[in-house]
Design an enzyme around this catalytic site. Structure first.
Site, PDB file in Angstrom:
ATOM      1  N   HIS A  58      22.762 -18.185   6.181  1.00 40.11           N
ATOM      2  CA  HIS A  58      21.781 -17.439   5.399  1.00 40.11           C
ATOM      3  C   HIS A  58      21.714 -16.010   5.929  1.00 40.11           C
ATOM      4  CE1 HIS A  58      19.307 -21.193   4.010  1.00 40.11           C
ATOM      5  NE2 HIS A  58      20.621 -21.355   3.866  1.00 40.11           N
ATOM      6  N   GLU A  60      19.260 -14.150   6.822  1.00 42.60           N
ATOM      7  CA  GLU A  60      18.379 -13.996   7.980  1.00 42.60           C
ATOM      8  C   GLU A  60      19.086 -14.399   9.263  1.00 42.60           C
ATOM      9  OE1 GLU A  60      17.807 -15.623   5.055  1.00 42.60           O
ATOM     10  OE2 GLU A  60      15.674 -16.092   4.897  1.00 42.60           O
ATOM     11  N   CYS A  88      13.542 -19.836   4.139  1.00 38.52           N
ATOM     12  CA  CYS A  88      13.423 -21.285   4.136  1.00 38.52           C
ATOM     13  C   CYS A  88      12.878 -21.730   5.500  1.00 38.52           C
ATOM     14  CB  CYS A  88      14.777 -21.927   3.859  1.00 38.52           C
ATOM     15  SG  CYS A  88      15.983 -21.721   5.205  1.00 38.52           S
TER      16      CYS A  88
END
Length: 154
Positions: A58, A60, A88
């Site tokens: 992801h 991040e 998430c």
């Protein structure tokens, strides 16, 4: 305060640019940027789960890893994270462990969000560190980018 808002918007614009690049690669268009306490951009990237065949790739996670390697620490104390979609639960955990100071995100994610939706990771007693969190930064642009991407897949 206006200066802080102007800075936040410019960093979110950079995250949106990364999200658009991710979408152009066929990835879910999510982008992220890590900014140091002196407002230096340390890392920027977009989702790369397909490219790296890694479900954890992801945006991040990628920028947090890059920034940690750059500064030589597993902690990003005093650093800010800008991401175009509410993180998430996996990414919220990583944000906590990295000790991010402030989290700015664009679109809310009622299905998979782990910050203000769903698990609300930072609100749990077991969360060791919760960043200051600001949602809805350029929400319309971030939401539209995602909506357009998924519409093109149908």
């Amino acid at each position: 305060m206006a200066n802080q808002r102007d800075t936040s918007n410019s960093f979110m614009q950079l995250a949106l640019t990364q999200a658009k690049a991710a979408g152009a690669r066929g990835e879910v268009p999510v982008g992220a940027v890590i900014v140091s306490p002196d407002n230096t951009i340390l890392a920027k990237d977009g989702n790369r789960t397909l490219e790296l065949t890694d479900p954890s790739a992801h945006a991040e996670l990628l920028v947090i890893k890059q920034a940690c390697q750059l500064i030589g620490s597993e902690r990003l104390i005093g650093h800010d994270l800008y991401v175009t979609l509410e993180p998430c639960t996996m990414c919220a955990g990583l944000i906590s462990f990295a000790r991010i100071k402030r989290l700015y995100f664009g679109a809310y994610d009622p299905k998979s969000g782990g910050v203000e939706q769903g698990a609300s990771f930072f609100a749990k007693k077991t969360c060791h560190h919760a960043p200051e969190t600001y949602g809805g930064i350029d929400e319309t642009s971030a939401s539209q980018l995602l909506a357009d991407f998924f519409k093109s897949k149908r």
